[in-house]
Scaffold this motif. Structure first.
Motif, PDB file in Angstrom:
ATOM      1  N   ASP A   1      47.541  49.433  42.500  1.00 55.23           N
ATOM      2  CA  ASP A   1      47.619  48.760  41.203  1.00 55.23           C
ATOM      3  C   ASP A   1      47.435  47.265  41.447  1.00 55.23           C
ATOM      4  N   ALA A   2      46.438  46.673  40.787  1.00 51.98           N
ATOM      5  CA  ALA A   2      46.130  45.261  41.002  1.00 51.98           C
ATOM      6  C   ALA A   2      47.268  44.350  40.551  1.00 51.98           C
TER       7      ALA A   2
ATOM      8  N   ALA B   1      47.996  41.831  46.759  1.00 51.69           N
ATOM      9  CA  ALA B   1      48.034  42.885  45.742  1.00 51.69           C
ATOM     10  C   ALA B   1      47.776  44.235  46.403  1.00 51.69           C
ATOM     11  N   GLN B   2      48.191  45.288  45.720  1.00 52.19           N
ATOM     12  CA  GLN B   2      47.949  46.629  46.264  1.00 52.19           C
ATOM     13  C   GLN B   2      46.458  46.931  46.405  1.00 52.19           C
ATOM     14  N   THR B   3      45.632  46.233  45.660  1.00 53.69           N
ATOM     15  CA  THR B   3      44.191  46.510  45.688  1.00 53.69           C
ATOM     16  C   THR B   3      43.456  45.758  46.793  1.00 53.69           C
TER      17      THR B   3
ATOM     18  N   LYS C   1      44.566  50.323  51.657  1.00 53.99           N
ATOM     19  CA  LYS C   1      45.225  49.380  50.760  1.00 53.99           C
ATOM     20  C   LYS C   1      46.719  49.699  50.724  1.00 53.99           C
ATOM     21  N   PRO C   2      47.573  48.663  50.808  1.00 49.63           N
ATOM     22  CA  PRO C   2      49.028  48.896  50.895  1.00 49.63           C
ATOM     23  C   PRO C   2      49.622  49.308  49.558  1.00 49.63           C
ATOM     24  N   LEU C   3      50.403  50.379  49.571  1.00 47.11           N
ATOM     25  CA  LEU C   3      51.056  50.839  48.353  1.00 47.11           C
ATOM     26  C   LEU C   3      52.449  50.243  48.209  1.00 47.11           C
ATOM     27  N   GLY C   4      52.921  49.610  49.269  1.00 50.38           N
ATOM     28  CA  GLY C   4      54.220  48.957  49.296  1.00 50.38           C
ATOM     29  C   GLY C   4      54.281  48.111  50.550  1.00 50.38           C
ATOM     30  N   ARG C   5      55.474  47.808  51.015  1.00 51.75           N
ATOM     31  CA  ARG C   5      55.605  47.040  52.251  1.00 51.75           C
ATOM     32  C   ARG C   5      55.034  47.834  53.413  1.00 51.75           C
ATOM     33  N   VAL C   6      54.146  47.207  54.170  1.00 55.69           N
ATOM     34  CA  VAL C   6      53.490  47.863  55.289  1.00 55.69           C
ATOM     35  C   VAL C   6      53.658  47.001  56.544  1.00 55.69           C
ATOM     36  N   VAL C   7      53.974  47.636  57.640  1.00 56.33           N
ATOM     37  CA  VAL C   7      54.096  46.958  58.937  1.00 56.33           C
ATOM     38  C   VAL C   7      53.008  47.499  59.858  1.00 56.33           C
TER      39      VAL C   7
END
Length: 353
Positions: free
Chosen positions: A264-265, A283-285, A344-350
């Protein structure tokens, strides 16, 4: 057989050493590499490697089909053609010589008869798209069994047919390799008795009257492959038996992992680069590749379309939406790897970067 007592296979953690360079056609050279440790090469015929080229301002990553066959495992070759404006391949032709070492990533790719075995094949290629066809034909030739291959290649002129000599050598030694060269125009002062013009439906029907019964592999420039697809579809060919290799694959042909969540942008997320000690907000996009670049975190990248696998990185935490074109395996995904160019990250990504 003592030389095969302790087999060791090459891994891309070891650089390749250039051992020969062979001119094939104008602006076309075959580079042969060995493993400095003496390891053997194991790959599927038709796969590719991504080379890390030390160009000025580099490194630059470029993907090339392996033109040698795994049935000849002591060396690995790529046959490259420098196009107008090319940077990486031009560097190879001008600067890559015997004794130099170069890093490679791979092999990778699913464009192979190993993945789609069949009793009869129709190989269709143009220009440097001939290289995976040569690798697959060599593998069948070395198997000791009589293959059934109609081998079609289109070129501008006869002098520009890449790897013509090794193909004609194999075709002259066994029954079952039926070569069909197509050129747009002959070379000056050199008679040409083969097919002339642009490859079309009529030619295909003449070259392979039983084309409906063959597994088709196609490789070349996108306009060429599009024309081949349209010709086969018009002839009533079952396109489930059509396979192509392209480094500009259409997004609609991509594989989606996962399929139940979409970016979601309007939603902001955090990306942590664990090894670099950096954190970025996006952004998630946004793709993870673009986020890494914005944070000055280096990521090796080749095709940028989820095909070559060069940008594969380990995801330590979080969920991503990944749409790719075969550049990563299911086993890689299970182990936590993703492709940065199409994730593309949907939330916090490590990430382990």
């Amino acid at each position: 057989m003592s030389q095969f007592k302790d087999l060791k296979f090459w891994h891309d953690s070891e650089a390749l050493e250039c051992v020969t360079r062979t001119p094939e056609a104008p602006n076309v050279v075959t580079f042969s590499f060995r493993s400095p440790s003496g390891a053997l090469f194991n790959h599927d015929p038709g796969q590719f490697v991504t080379l890390e080229l030390p160009v000025p301002g580099g490194p630059l990553y470029r993907t090339y089909t392996i033109s040698s066959s795994p049935s000849r495992p002591t060396s690995l070759t790529v046959t490259v053609k420098a196009q107008d404006g090319s940077l990486g391949t031009r560097w190879m032709l001008d600067h890559l010589h015997k004794g130099m070492k170069i890093k490679a990533i791979g092999p990778a790719g699913r464009f192979s008869i190993v993945s789609h075995p069949a009793p009869k094949y129709l190989f269709i290629s143009a220009g440097s798209g001939i290289t995976p066809m040569v690798a697959m034909t060599t593998w069948l030739y070395d198997s000791g069994l009589e293959p059934d291959i109609v081998f079609v290649n289109a070129a501008k002129r006869p002098s520009e047919i890449i790897l013509r000599q090794p193909m004609e050598m194999m075709a002259s030694r066994i029954v079952g390799i039926d070569l069909k060269w197509v050129v747009e125009e002959p070379d000056p002062f050199s008679p040409w008795t083969g097919y002339r013009g642009m490859l079309n439906q009529v030619m295909l029907g003449l070259m392979a009257p039983d084309y409906l019964d063959r597994e088709v592999f196609c490789c070349g420039p996108e306009p060429f492959m599009r024309a081949v697809r349209e010709a086969l579809e018009a002839l009533g060919f079952d396109m489930a038996h059509y396979h192509q290799e392209s480094f500009s694959a259409a997004p609609e042909d991509a594989e989606e992992v996962p399929a139940d969540s979409f970016p979601d942008a309007d939603v902001g997320v955090e990306v942590v680069f664990a090894a670099s000690g950096k954190t970025a907000h996006c952004a998630q996009t946004d793709t993870l590749l673009s986020v890494a670049r914005g944070a000055a975190v280096p990521v090796a990248v080749g095709c940028s379309m989820g095909l070559c696998g060069t940008c594969k990185v380990r995801k330590i935490e979080g969920d991503v939406h990944m749409v790719h074109n075969g550049g990563i395996t299911d086993d890689d995904v299970v182990e936590g790897f993703i492709l940065a160019c199409c994730s593309k990250p949907l939330g916090r990504v490590v990430l382990d970067l």
